[in-house]
Design a protein around this motif. Structure first.
Motif, PDB file in Angstrom:
ATOM      1  N   ARG A   1      -1.133  65.599   7.331  1.00 28.80           N
ATOM      2  CA  ARG A   1      -1.504  66.190   6.039  1.00 28.80           C
ATOM      3  C   ARG A   1      -2.144  67.542   6.310  1.00 28.80           C
ATOM      4  NH1 ARG A   1      -6.465  66.083   3.097  1.00 28.80           N
ATOM      5  NH2 ARG A   1      -6.157  66.637   0.911  1.00 28.80           N
ATOM      6  N   THR A   2      -1.715  68.545   5.574  1.00 25.99           N
ATOM      7  CA  THR A   2      -2.225  69.894   5.775  1.00 25.99           C
ATOM      8  C   THR A   2      -2.806  70.427   4.478  1.00 25.99           C
ATOM      9  OG1 THR A   2      -0.709  70.338   7.588  1.00 25.99           O
ATOM     10  CG2 THR A   2      -1.602  72.241   6.436  1.00 25.99           C
ATOM     11  N   ASP A   3      -4.080  70.777   4.554  1.00 23.52           N
ATOM     12  CA  ASP A   3      -4.799  71.414   3.456  1.00 23.52           C
ATOM     13  C   ASP A   3      -5.523  72.612   4.073  1.00 23.52           C
ATOM     14  OD1 ASP A   3      -6.160  72.151   1.194  1.00 23.52           O
ATOM     15  OD2 ASP A   3      -7.372  70.334   1.047  1.00 23.52           O
ATOM     16  N   GLY A   4      -4.770  73.670   4.342  1.00 19.25           N
ATOM     17  CA  GLY A   4      -5.291  74.807   5.088  1.00 19.25           C
ATOM     18  C   GLY A   4      -5.162  74.594   6.586  1.00 19.25           C
ATOM     19  N   VAL A   5      -5.614  73.442   7.066  1.00 23.49           N
ATOM     20  CA  VAL A   5      -5.440  73.028   8.459  1.00 23.49           C
ATOM     21  C   VAL A   5      -4.841  71.620   8.462  1.00 23.49           C
ATOM     22  CG1 VAL A   5      -7.293  74.479   9.386  1.00 23.49           C
ATOM     23  CG2 VAL A   5      -7.811  72.169   8.580  1.00 23.49           C
ATOM     24  N   SER A   6      -4.251  71.242   9.583  1.00 23.08           N
ATOM     25  CA  SER A   6      -3.546  69.961   9.681  1.00 23.08           C
ATOM     26  C   SER A   6      -4.425  68.872  10.274  1.00 23.08           C
ATOM     27  CB  SER A   6      -2.307  70.113  10.575  1.00 23.08           C
ATOM     28  OG  SER A   6      -1.368  70.993  10.001  1.00 23.08           O
ATOM     29  N   ASP A   7      -4.197  67.640   9.790  1.00 26.06           N
ATOM     30  CA  ASP A   7      -4.690  66.469  10.508  1.00 26.06           C
ATOM     31  C   ASP A   7      -3.468  65.722  11.044  1.00 26.06           C
ATOM     32  OD1 ASP A   7      -3.582  64.603   8.665  1.00 26.06           O
ATOM     33  OD2 ASP A   7      -5.440  64.438   7.548  1.00 26.06           O
ATOM     34  N   TRP A   8      -3.687  64.667  11.819  1.00 26.14           N
ATOM     35  CA  TRP A   8      -2.571  63.908  12.384  1.00 26.14           C
ATOM     36  C   TRP A   8      -3.025  62.476  12.578  1.00 26.14           C
ATOM     37  CZ3 TRP A   8      -0.713  64.330  18.149  1.00 26.14           C
ATOM     38  CH2 TRP A   8       0.516  63.658  18.303  1.00 26.14           C
ATOM     39  N   ALA A   9      -2.281  61.543  12.012  1.00 25.69           N
ATOM     40  CA  ALA A   9      -2.572  60.122  12.173  1.00 25.69           C
ATOM     41  C   ALA A   9      -1.328  59.425  12.704  1.00 25.69           C
ATOM     42  CB  ALA A   9      -2.985  59.510  10.834  1.00 25.69           C
TER      43      ALA A   9
END
Length: 196
Positions: free
Chosen positions: A106-114
């Motif tokens: 999910r990216t909201d300006g920057v990405s996370d990763w699961a």
């Protein structure tokens, strides 16, 4: 309301090979060094992955079948929901730590990763995305019938979204993926624990 098919999609970074037949079966062969990612941990931004963007309304449910031949680290294929280059989510199977993982970014300006191990056949699975009132619900299925939850998260409210098949191969070229069984329609409205 008329809901578009994959034939109405517009490519974001079209691969060299992407035939789409009359039955809606899409074949993709990825280019090398393709990915979607922003900043986190690695410090770089990549927005050159392959994504066939179909215009969806403010509330929708879509799903598709994904069959891929994952061989190298970070080979990935699945579904993407996108507002713009800083607001999107991708989800599907990704090769990581020596095995095929169920992955979502999910990216909201920057990405996370699961990531999590996927218990089904990673070479043949379905993904479903539902967007409704600023919430995105992601589900996976091994058979197109039973749909356990992958992720529930905020999604920016927009008048419309781009949604469709996504594939990337950051470490190589030549990942082969077949997308099929595309549907796009009204948001399902099912209870969160209704897995049908």
């Amino acid at each position: 309301m008329h809901y578009p098919t994959l034939q109405h999609g517009i490519w974001h970074n079209a691969p060299a090979e992407h035939p789409l037949d009359a039955d809606g079966q899409l074949q993709v062969v990825t280019a090398p060094g393709t990915d979607f990612w922003r900043e986190t941990h690695y410090g770089f931004t990549h927005d050159n992955g392959h994504f066939l963007a179909v215009k969806a309304p403010a509330r929708f449910t879509c799903q598709l079948r994904v069959r891929g031949d994952y061989q190298e680290l970070y080979d990935q294929a699945g579904i993407m929901v996108r507002v713009d280059e800083q607001h999107w989510i991708k989800a599907g199977v990704e090769l990581s730590d020596g095995r095929a993982m169920l992955s979502s970014v999910r990216t909201d300006g920057v990405s996370d990763w699961a990531t999590a191990p996927y218990p089904g056949d990673p070479t043949d699975f379905w993904m479903r995305a539902t967007v409704d009132a600023g919430v995105l619900r992601l589900q996976v299925s091994a058979d197109g019938t039973h749909w356990p939850l992958v992720r529930l998260c905020p999604m920016p409210i927009a008048a419309h979204y781009q949604v469709g098949p996504m594939a990337c191969s950051p470490k190589r070229g030549g990942l082969r993926v077949t997308f099929s069984d595309w549907t796009l329609g009204p948001a399902s409205g099912k209870d969160l624990h209704d897995l049908s």
